[in-house]
Design a protein around this motif. Sequence first.
Motif, PDB file in Angstrom:
ATOM      1  N   VAL A  58       0.834  -1.200   0.000  1.00  0.00           N
ATOM      2  CA  VAL A  58       0.000   0.000   0.000  1.00  0.00           C
ATOM      3  C   VAL A  58       0.871   1.253   0.000  1.00  0.00           C
ATOM      4  O   VAL A  58       0.619   2.215  -0.730  1.00  0.00           O
ATOM      5  N   ALA A  59       1.921   1.247   0.832  1.00  0.00           N
ATOM      6  CA  ALA A  59       2.814   2.405   0.900  1.00  0.00           C
ATOM      7  C   ALA A  59       3.504   2.648  -0.441  1.00  0.00           C
ATOM      8  O   ALA A  59       3.638   3.791  -0.892  1.00  0.00           O
ATOM      9  N   LEU A  60       3.919   1.557  -1.102  1.00  0.00           N
ATOM     10  CA  LEU A  60       4.607   1.701  -2.381  1.00  0.00           C
ATOM     11  C   LEU A  60       3.659   2.164  -3.478  1.00  0.00           C
ATOM     12  O   LEU A  60       4.017   3.002  -4.312  1.00  0.00           O
ATOM     13  N   VAL A  61       2.428   1.649  -3.478  1.00  0.00           N
ATOM     14  CA  VAL A  61       1.438   2.094  -4.462  1.00  0.00           C
ATOM     15  C   VAL A  61       1.152   3.580  -4.285  1.00  0.00           C
ATOM     16  O   VAL A  61       1.087   4.335  -5.257  1.00  0.00           O
ATOM     17  N   ALA A  62       0.997   4.013  -3.027  1.00  0.00           N
ATOM     18  CA  ALA A  62       0.742   5.438  -2.757  1.00  0.00           C
ATOM     19  C   ALA A  62       1.897   6.296  -3.241  1.00  0.00           C
ATOM     20  O   ALA A  62       1.696   7.356  -3.854  1.00  0.00           O
ATOM     21  N   ALA A  63       3.126   5.841  -2.994  1.00  0.00           N
ATOM     22  CA  ALA A  63       4.299   6.606  -3.419  1.00  0.00           C
ATOM     23  C   ALA A  63       4.382   6.695  -4.941  1.00  0.00           C
ATOM     24  O   ALA A  63       4.678   7.753  -5.500  1.00  0.00           O
ATOM     25  N   LEU A  64       4.108   5.572  -5.616  1.00  0.00           N
ATOM     26  CA  LEU A  64       4.169   5.568  -7.075  1.00  0.00           C
ATOM     27  C   LEU A  64       3.074   6.441  -7.683  1.00  0.00           C
ATOM     28  O   LEU A  64       3.301   7.128  -8.687  1.00  0.00           O
ATOM     29  N   ARG A  65       1.872   6.429  -7.077  1.00  0.00           N
ATOM     30  CA  ARG A  65       0.803   7.295  -7.590  1.00  0.00           C
ATOM     31  C   ARG A  65       1.174   8.761  -7.440  1.00  0.00           C
ATOM     32  O   ARG A  65       0.905   9.586  -8.323  1.00  0.00           O
ATOM     33  N   THR A  66       1.794   9.107  -6.330  1.00  0.00           N
ATOM     34  CA  THR A  66       2.230  10.484  -6.120  1.00  0.00           C
ATOM     35  C   THR A  66       3.312  10.865  -7.124  1.00  0.00           C
ATOM     36  O   THR A  66       3.293  11.955  -7.698  1.00  0.00           O
ATOM     37  N   LEU A  67       4.253   9.943  -7.347  1.00  0.00           N
ATOM     38  CA  LEU A  67       5.314  10.200  -8.314  1.00  0.00           C
ATOM     39  C   LEU A  67       4.745  10.340  -9.720  1.00  0.00           C
ATOM     40  O   LEU A  67       5.145  11.236 -10.475  1.00  0.00           O
ATOM     41  N   ALA A  68       3.797   9.479 -10.077  1.00  0.00           N
ATOM     42  CA  ALA A  68       3.204   9.535 -11.411  1.00  0.00           C
ATOM     43  C   ALA A  68       2.486  10.863 -11.637  1.00  0.00           C
ATOM     44  O   ALA A  68       2.531  11.438 -12.729  1.00  0.00           O
ATOM     45  N   ALA A  69       1.829  11.372 -10.587  1.00  0.00           N
ATOM     46  CA  ALA A  69       1.113  12.643 -10.712  1.00  0.00           C
ATOM     47  C   ALA A  69       2.063  13.809 -10.951  1.00  0.00           C
ATOM     48  O   ALA A  69       1.678  14.830 -11.533  1.00  0.00           O
ATOM     49  N   GLY A  70       3.308  13.679 -10.511  1.00  0.00           N
ATOM     50  CA  GLY A  70       4.276  14.758 -10.667  1.00  0.00           C
ATOM     51  C   GLY A  70       5.107  14.678 -11.930  1.00  0.00           C
ATOM     52  O   GLY A  70       5.924  15.557 -12.186  1.00  0.00           O
ATOM     53  N   ASP A 126       5.467  14.670 -16.046  1.00  0.00           N
ATOM     54  CA  ASP A 126       4.812  15.143 -17.259  1.00  0.00           C
ATOM     55  C   ASP A 126       5.210  14.215 -18.405  1.00  0.00           C
ATOM     56  O   ASP A 126       6.383  14.147 -18.761  1.00  0.00           O
ATOM     57  N   PRO A 127       4.236  13.479 -19.004  1.00  0.00           N
ATOM     58  CA  PRO A 127       4.581  12.549 -20.087  1.00  0.00           C
ATOM     59  C   PRO A 127       5.266  13.217 -21.269  1.00  0.00           C
ATOM     60  O   PRO A 127       6.008  12.569 -22.003  1.00  0.00           O
ATOM     61  N   GLU A 128       5.028  14.534 -21.476  1.00  0.00           N
ATOM     62  CA  GLU A 128       5.693  15.225 -22.573  1.00  0.00           C
ATOM     63  C   GLU A 128       7.152  15.513 -22.241  1.00  0.00           C
ATOM     64  O   GLU A 128       8.035  15.384 -23.075  1.00  0.00           O
ATOM     65  N   LEU A 129       7.403  15.932 -20.991  1.00  0.00           N
ATOM     66  CA  LEU A 129       8.758  16.277 -20.579  1.00  0.00           C
ATOM     67  C   LEU A 129       9.581  15.053 -20.208  1.00  0.00           C
ATOM     68  O   LEU A 129      10.792  15.014 -20.415  1.00  0.00           O
ATOM     69  N   GLN A 130       8.913  14.061 -19.614  1.00  0.00           N
ATOM     70  CA  GLN A 130       9.622  12.888 -19.100  1.00  0.00           C
ATOM     71  C   GLN A 130       8.924  11.613 -19.557  1.00  0.00           C
ATOM     72  O   GLN A 130       8.406  10.851 -18.745  1.00  0.00           O
ATOM     73  N   PRO A 131       8.883  11.356 -20.862  1.00  0.00           N
ATOM     74  CA  PRO A 131       8.117  10.208 -21.371  1.00  0.00           C
ATOM     75  C   PRO A 131       8.616   8.867 -20.863  1.00  0.00           C
ATOM     76  O   PRO A 131       7.809   7.990 -20.518  1.00  0.00           O
ATOM     77  N   ARG A 132       9.951   8.671 -20.813  1.00  0.00           N
ATOM     78  CA  ARG A 132      10.483   7.376 -20.376  1.00  0.00           C
ATOM     79  C   ARG A 132      10.173   7.135 -18.915  1.00  0.00           C
ATOM     80  O   ARG A 132       9.707   6.049 -18.537  1.00  0.00           O
ATOM     81  N   GLU A 133      10.408   8.144 -18.062  1.00  0.00           N
ATOM     82  CA  GLU A 133      10.153   7.996 -16.635  1.00  0.00           C
ATOM     83  C   GLU A 133       8.672   7.774 -16.362  1.00  0.00           C
ATOM     84  O   GLU A 133       8.292   6.931 -15.542  1.00  0.00           O
ATOM     85  N   ALA A 134       7.809   8.545 -17.061  1.00  0.00           N
ATOM     86  CA  ALA A 134       6.371   8.409 -16.857  1.00  0.00           C
ATOM     87  C   ALA A 134       5.886   7.017 -17.252  1.00  0.00           C
ATOM     88  O   ALA A 134       5.056   6.414 -16.560  1.00  0.00           O
ATOM     89  N   ALA A 135       6.417   6.492 -18.362  1.00  0.00           N
ATOM     90  CA  ALA A 135       6.016   5.161 -18.816  1.00  0.00           C
ATOM     91  C   ALA A 135       6.481   4.087 -17.839  1.00  0.00           C
ATOM     92  O   ALA A 135       5.736   3.142 -17.541  1.00  0.00           O
ATOM     93  N   GLU A 136       7.703   4.210 -17.321  1.00  0.00           N
ATOM     94  CA  GLU A 136       8.223   3.212 -16.384  1.00  0.00           C
ATOM     95  C   GLU A 136       7.430   3.216 -15.083  1.00  0.00           C
ATOM     96  O   GLU A 136       7.110   2.156 -14.529  1.00  0.00           O
ATOM     97  N   VAL A 137       7.111   4.418 -14.579  1.00  0.00           N
ATOM     98  CA  VAL A 137       6.335   4.501 -13.340  1.00  0.00           C
ATOM     99  C   VAL A 137       4.939   3.937 -13.553  1.00  0.00           C
ATOM    100  O   VAL A 137       4.417   3.190 -12.712  1.00  0.00           O
ATOM    101  N   ALA A 138       4.305   4.265 -14.684  1.00  0.00           N
ATOM    102  CA  ALA A 138       2.958   3.769 -14.965  1.00  0.00           C
ATOM    103  C   ALA A 138       2.946   2.249 -15.066  1.00  0.00           C
ATOM    104  O   ALA A 138       2.032   1.583 -14.551  1.00  0.00           O
ATOM    105  N   SER A 139       3.952   1.675 -15.731  1.00  0.00           N
ATOM    106  CA  SER A 139       4.026   0.226 -15.873  1.00  0.00           C
ATOM    107  C   SER A 139       4.221  -0.451 -14.527  1.00  0.00           C
ATOM    108  O   SER A 139       3.552  -1.442 -14.208  1.00  0.00           O
ATOM    109  N   THR A 140       5.143   0.085 -13.718  1.00  0.00           N
ATOM    110  CA  THR A 140       5.392  -0.485 -12.391  1.00  0.00           C
ATOM    111  C   THR A 140       4.157  -0.376 -11.514  1.00  0.00           C
ATOM    112  O   THR A 140       3.804  -1.316 -10.782  1.00  0.00           O
TER     113      THR A 140
END
Length: 329
Positions: free
Chosen positions: A100-112, A114-128
Amino acid sequence: MAENAPDRLVRLLGLLAFLGRDDVVDAGYASWRLDELAERFEVTPRRILQDINLLFVAGLPGHGPEDLIDFDLDEEDGYVALREPHGMARPLRLSTREAVALVAALRTLAAGLDPELQPREAAEVASTLAVLTRAAGAAASTAALVDVDLGAAAPVAVRAALVRALTDGRRLRLRYVSASDVVSERDVDPVRLATEDSHGYLVAFCLREQAGRSFRVDRILEATVLEDPASPHPELTDAPTFRPAPGDGAVLATLALASPARWIAESVPVEAVRELSDGAFEIDLVVRDTGWFVRLVLEEAENVLAISPAELHAAVTSAAAAALEAYDG
């Protein structure tokens, strides 16, 4: 620059996980070359060998020969394989609370992100996040109750200008506010966008300073795409995201510190580390904010052996004297 201890720990665990994979183990012992591992983990073969030698003396409590992680290592031909991981190569098992703690952290990270500015990072976080949410099942819904504010993002117009300049290979004019609250205007050749410590950075060549610089995206007040084409700067393609340099009001400082302050060399971007006697060491670091430097030094005052240049030494001495005077009063 000195390697951070957390970065090395991640690589050590990654080595164990990689060499312990079923497909790697099935290939037989001594199936990976040190230079191949170095390429995968983006370090030198010498660093991989140092990591393996460190893991050789790590293991389970008791630390007898049978408790230690074991490898087949052929230094002469440069081959290595994991023989006995002592459970370190097994997939991680999370408790419900940890998931639960990790899911909450990843959701917070994903919200911060920007898929346009950080496409690779956003895709990796979304997949994880998707994989972990499925594994956590109904418990993952609890993470939605956690809300963490990571601060304001850059204006939409700024983000759009950065993406356009990088896509079209054009020069940018930035209006930027530094950590010291100083506003400046400068023209830059954008090189890439990167993420570090939850912040987005524009890595660029600054025409005013004639050097590479990293600009925090949320501190860019305005960004204008110019007609001039951006010049290529391949030396900045793999440069560290945050690597301050002297100039523009910055000062190169040298600190001599006793061994207990070793965390500073591992946590702060430094230019060089030199070992001294009795476990002491010396670091060079670029200081843009004197107040930040004073706070850093006073936090480890009992372990500070020397400070230069003179103006920074005076700033620390003055701050310490003022604190003592306030305390005595």
